[in-house]
Design a protein around this motif. Structure first.
Motif, PDB file in Angstrom:
ATOM      1  N   UNK A  64     -16.239 -18.312  18.947  1.00  0.00           N
ATOM      2  CA  UNK A  64     -15.284 -18.922  19.763  1.00  0.00           C
ATOM      3  C   UNK A  64     -13.927 -18.539  19.131  1.00  0.00           C
ATOM      4  N   UNK A  65     -13.850 -18.397  17.911  1.00  0.00           N
ATOM      5  CA  UNK A  65     -12.585 -18.330  17.146  1.00  0.00           C
ATOM      6  C   UNK A  65     -12.847 -17.275  16.110  1.00  0.00           C
ATOM      7  N   UNK A  66     -11.746 -16.338  15.783  1.00  0.00           N
ATOM      8  CA  UNK A  66     -12.102 -15.438  14.816  1.00  0.00           C
ATOM      9  C   UNK A  66     -10.573 -14.940  14.371  1.00  0.00           C
ATOM     10  N   UNK A  67     -10.781 -14.397  13.110  1.00  0.00           N
ATOM     11  CA  UNK A  67      -9.520 -14.010  12.379  1.00  0.00           C
ATOM     12  C   UNK A  67      -9.630 -12.536  11.721  1.00  0.00           C
ATOM     13  N   UNK A 127     -14.362 -15.228  22.185  1.00  0.00           N
ATOM     14  CA  UNK A 127     -13.389 -15.762  20.964  1.00  0.00           C
ATOM     15  C   UNK A 127     -11.869 -15.456  21.403  1.00  0.00           C
ATOM     16  N   UNK A 128     -11.242 -16.558  20.830  1.00  0.00           N
ATOM     17  CA  UNK A 128      -9.752 -16.350  20.680  1.00  0.00           C
ATOM     18  C   UNK A 128      -9.421 -15.908  19.215  1.00  0.00           C
ATOM     19  N   UNK A 133      -3.036  -9.853  25.561  1.00  0.00           N
ATOM     20  CA  UNK A 133      -2.336 -10.828  24.886  1.00  0.00           C
ATOM     21  C   UNK A 133      -2.737 -12.196  25.291  1.00  0.00           C
ATOM     22  N   UNK A 134      -3.717 -12.579  26.450  1.00  0.00           N
ATOM     23  CA  UNK A 134      -3.950 -13.718  26.516  1.00  0.00           C
ATOM     24  C   UNK A 134      -5.197 -14.431  25.533  1.00  0.00           C
ATOM     25  N   UNK A 135      -5.747 -13.571  24.655  1.00  0.00           N
ATOM     26  CA  UNK A 135      -6.784 -13.969  23.732  1.00  0.00           C
ATOM     27  C   UNK A 135      -6.386 -13.762  22.369  1.00  0.00           C
ATOM     28  N   UNK A 136      -5.434 -13.127  22.180  1.00  0.00           N
ATOM     29  CA  UNK A 136      -4.989 -12.668  20.663  1.00  0.00           C
ATOM     30  C   UNK A 136      -3.456 -13.124  20.405  1.00  0.00           C
ATOM     31  N   UNK A 137      -3.564 -13.656  19.261  1.00  0.00           N
ATOM     32  CA  UNK A 137      -2.240 -14.335  18.689  1.00  0.00           C
ATOM     33  C   UNK A 137      -1.684 -13.485  17.357  1.00  0.00           C
ATOM     34  N   UNK A 138      -0.653 -12.928  17.373  1.00  0.00           N
ATOM     35  CA  UNK A 138      -0.157 -12.357  15.916  1.00  0.00           C
ATOM     36  C   UNK A 138       0.639 -13.532  15.023  1.00  0.00           C
TER      37      UNK A 138
END
Length: 299
Positions: free
Chosen positions: A133-136, A156-157, A181-186
């Motif tokens: 659900x969350x990844x980096x 995953x976000x 863009x709705x799932x990835x943050x920079x």
């Protein structure tokens, strides 16, 4: 031979492909950014420039090239040979598996072995992709691995992290092109520094890992890439050591860390003799990408 004479003798894509291979073979260019030989490099440059599919070469070999295309193509071939500019930068494109990414001199050219495992959803290390659900993607560069993670782990976000503002500008281009863009943050951060309080099910990283001796012997093509994305201290492990020491704080219970380390396995094992590294089986062998569970990482 003058340019005018050359243009009179080279008509078809087949002619230009032969010419480019000959120029590359007689030069001292270095292959290592997606190809390993003059023919594949020439196909990539010519078909990429002409916006033609690489998998149907025979359909186009006898097509003629316009005068304008000849002029521009000759410029690119000479730029590749004389200035040692990588084809990826000449075309502003790079490929990882079936994914195409925008690249320029602001980012390292993607060539991560982690991409092979991501194309299989990191199986068998992850049995069910839906529970991520969350990844980096740490040291994201062009954003390529993070974007591949978004396709592999649909729930995953994902955060894409890099120290370089310029790299994040390129990553944003690729995120936009893939409509993520709705799932990835920079996030601009020196590794984990700006991520306090965040937790992830999965952290992957292809950090700088080139040792100092290798940096000094780089071919010209590698010197076109941002130095910040390549070197990592005397033994190439400065970034990896920090990641191993700090990752546990940012992993959820049951989470895992996956890191690419180049040819530094022996030095890594000397640094961490007590850690039970598990090694991903990639095309070059099982010495280049390690995996550690959160429970294996020290406090």
């Amino acid at each position: 031979m003058t340019q005018t004479q050359l243009f009179k003798e080279l008509f078809s894509i087949r002619d230009w492909l032969r010419y480019a291979v000959s120029r590359f073979e007689s030069s001292d260019i270095f292959f290592g950014h997606g190809t390993s030989n003059a023919y594949d490099e020439a196909v990539w440059l010519i078909f990429g420039f002409l916006h033609l599919p690489h998998d149907t070469i025979e359909n186009f070999l006898d097509a003629h090239i316009t005068s304008k295309e000849k002029k521009d193509l000759l410029f690119l071939i000479e730029k590749r040979v004389n200035d040692k500019v990588p084809t990826a930068y000449l075309l502003n494109e790079a490929w990882l598996r079936d994914y195409k990414f925008y690249v320029d001199e602001r980012v390292i050219i993607p060539r991560s072995l982690i991409a092979e495992s991501l194309s299989e959803n990191l199986y068998p290390w992850i049995d069910d992709p839906e529970i991520i659900y969350s990844a980096l993607d740490l040291c994201t560069g062009s954003g390529c691995l993070g974007i591949m993670m978004a396709h592999s782990f649909q729930n995953a976000e994902i955060d894409l992290v890099d120290l370089s503002d310029k790299a994040l500008q390129v990553a944003q281009i690729n995120v936009d092109q893939y409509g993520l863009d709705d799932r990835i943050e920079l996030i601009r951060s020196d590794l984990f520094d700006a991520l306090k309080g965040k937790k992830y099910d999965l952290i992957i990283s292809n950090p700088p890992y080139v040792n100092e001796a290798s940096v000094k012997n780089f071919p010209m093509e590698f010197l076109k890439e941002p130095s910040l994305a390549l070197g990592s201290g005397d033994d190439g492990l400065d970034h990896t050591i920090r990641i191993i020491h700090e990752a546990k704080e940012y992993l959820n219970d049951g989470g895992m860390l996956i890191v690419e380390i180049g040819h530094n396995k022996e030095a890594l094992l000397d640094k961490f003799p007590a850690l039970e590294f598990q090694w991903l089986d990639v095309s070059l062998g099982n010495d280049f990408v390690f995996m550690l569970q959160k429970s294996q990482l020290s406090h």
